[in-house]
Design a protein around this motif. Structure first.
Motif, PDB file in Angstrom:
ATOM      1  N   ILE A   5     -26.199 -43.296  25.546  1.00 11.03           N
ATOM      2  CA  ILE A   5     -26.266 -44.202  24.418  1.00 11.03           C
ATOM      3  C   ILE A   5     -27.589 -44.925  24.524  1.00 11.03           C
ATOM      4  N   ALA A   6     -28.519 -44.617  23.639  1.00 12.81           N
ATOM      5  CA  ALA A   6     -29.875 -45.155  23.759  1.00 12.81           C
ATOM      6  C   ALA A   6     -30.184 -46.112  22.618  1.00 12.81           C
ATOM      7  N   ASP A  12     -34.140 -48.511  26.732  1.00 10.54           N
ATOM      8  CA  ASP A  12     -32.819 -48.777  27.282  1.00 10.54           C
ATOM      9  C   ASP A  12     -31.879 -47.599  27.036  1.00 10.54           C
ATOM     10  N   TRP A  13     -31.011 -47.322  28.007  1.00 10.75           N
ATOM     11  CA  TRP A  13     -29.967 -46.323  27.820  1.00 10.75           C
ATOM     12  C   TRP A  13     -28.777 -46.628  28.716  1.00 10.75           C
ATOM     13  N   VAL A  14     -27.609 -46.169  28.291  1.00 10.17           N
ATOM     14  CA  VAL A  14     -26.365 -46.344  29.035  1.00 10.17           C
ATOM     15  C   VAL A  14     -25.639 -45.008  29.066  1.00 10.17           C
ATOM     16  N   ASP A  15     -25.317 -44.539  30.258  1.00  8.89           N
ATOM     17  CA  ASP A  15     -24.569 -43.297  30.452  1.00  8.89           C
ATOM     18  C   ASP A  15     -23.212 -43.684  31.044  1.00  8.89           C
ATOM     19  N   PHE A  31     -32.305 -50.784  31.735  1.00  9.82           N
ATOM     20  CA  PHE A  31     -32.617 -51.817  30.756  1.00  9.82           C
ATOM     21  C   PHE A  31     -33.998 -52.398  31.019  1.00  9.82           C
ATOM     22  N   CYS A  32     -34.689 -52.715  29.945  1.00 14.79           N
ATOM     23  CA  CYS A  32     -35.938 -53.470  29.990  1.00 14.79           C
ATOM     24  C   CYS A  32     -35.706 -54.794  29.266  1.00 14.79           C
ATOM     25  N   GLY A  33     -36.148 -55.889  29.846  1.00 13.15           N
ATOM     26  CA  GLY A  33     -35.929 -57.183  29.220  1.00 13.15           C
ATOM     27  C   GLY A  33     -34.468 -57.569  29.269  1.00 13.15           C
TER      28      GLY A  33
END
Length: 291
Positions: A5-6, A12-15, A31-33
């Motif tokens: 999920i980007a 940023d992304w979440v797997d 994550f950035c920031g």
């Protein structure tokens, strides 16, 4: 490549994955920031920072995790997250259901956490063996390596984790905390209702201005923030069971699906529909770590 999920406007992304048999959820994210707003979970969270500086508030203190450090967060502990450096941070995390942990620990004679709020002795940990056990268990769960690999790696994780888990009974409620406990129970019982501050003030016998201060002192959050976190945790459970997001929103007390979506995105960095889809996705393989 694994399904992720980007955020199209960033790196940023979440797997995310969920093991249906154990109820354990696994996450690999970058994550950035800003990462996510303050929130909490019903589960025990155990993870490892893999890259960058991972900074978050928890237990009213600011923590900074570096690569190889373990992150241990107990159920109900409010935490947020952000990256202090431009390159961001990457981490893996397991969400261990309390009931599952209690059953496994009792079977192995490692203590009983069924009737208490278990607490970790430290939020950040430099135990290299624990970090390795977390990563091995995460890999076995996240990549569906089979029940034997999953079970053995989780057993080893619990053995290592028991060294850092405080299973002493919690303190008894005092007279000063009793009204706040009453209000917390009321929020749980009537989570889906449109509860007002005057209603809570009448129930507790404390004026609304002192009530908010005392509730925050007792539980670390205002009554409204606590109610939102409670609704979000309940929403996650219902979504994982396959309940439609629109029905979930009404069932837990959000005004509609978009209202649920806004809060869910801020806390978990994914939409309710994405979370529900990822509960049943099968990932491809990623490079091994600590194996």
């Amino acid at each position: 490549m694994p399904a992720k999920i980007a955020n199209a406007s960033s790196q940023d992304w979440v797997d995310f994955r969920r093991d249906d048999e154990t109820g354990i959820e696994s996450v690999n994210a970058h994550f950035c920031g800003h990462a996510y707003d303050p929130h909490d979970h019903d589960e025990l969270l155990v993870g490892v920072t893999q890259q960058g500086l991972q900074r978050f508030n928890c237990h009213r203190a600011l923590h900074t995790s570096t690569p190889g450090r373990s992150i241990l967060i107990e159920p109900g502990a409010v935490h947020d997250g952000h990256a202090p450096d431009t390159e961001g941070f990457t981490y893996v995390m397991l969400y261990l259901p309390q009931t599952w942990v209690a059953q496994m620990m009792q079977r192995r004679g490692l203590g009983d956490i069924a009737n208490i709020e278990a607490a970790f002795r430290s939020t950040l940990n430099d135990d290299a063996l624990l970090a390795c056990a977390i990563q091995q268990a995460w890999y076995a769960v996240h990549h569906g390596e089979g029940r034997l690999a999953r079970d053995q790696s989780l057993d080893h994780l619990l053995t290592m984790l028991s060294r850092h888990l405080d299973t002493r009974p919690g303190l008894q409620r005092t007279e000063t905390l009793a009204p706040m406990q009453l209000l917390r129970d009321y929020l749980h019982d009537f989570m889906a209702e449109d509860i007002g501050l005057e209603e809570l003030a009448r129930l507790s016998g404390i004026d609304r201005f002192r009530l908010t201060r005392q509730f925050k002192k007792a539980f670390g959050q205002s009554p409204h923030a606590y109610l939102v976190r409670l609704r979000l945790r309940s929403a996650r459970s219902l979504l994982a069971q396959g309940v439609e997001p629109a029905q979930v929103a009404l069932q837990v007390g959000f005004s509609d699906q978009s209202h649920l979506g806004r809060w869910f995105q801020r806390a978990y960095r994914m939409t309710p529909a994405s979370y529900q889809r990822q509960c049943t996705n099968v990932p491809d393989r990623l490079p091994r770590s600590c194996l």
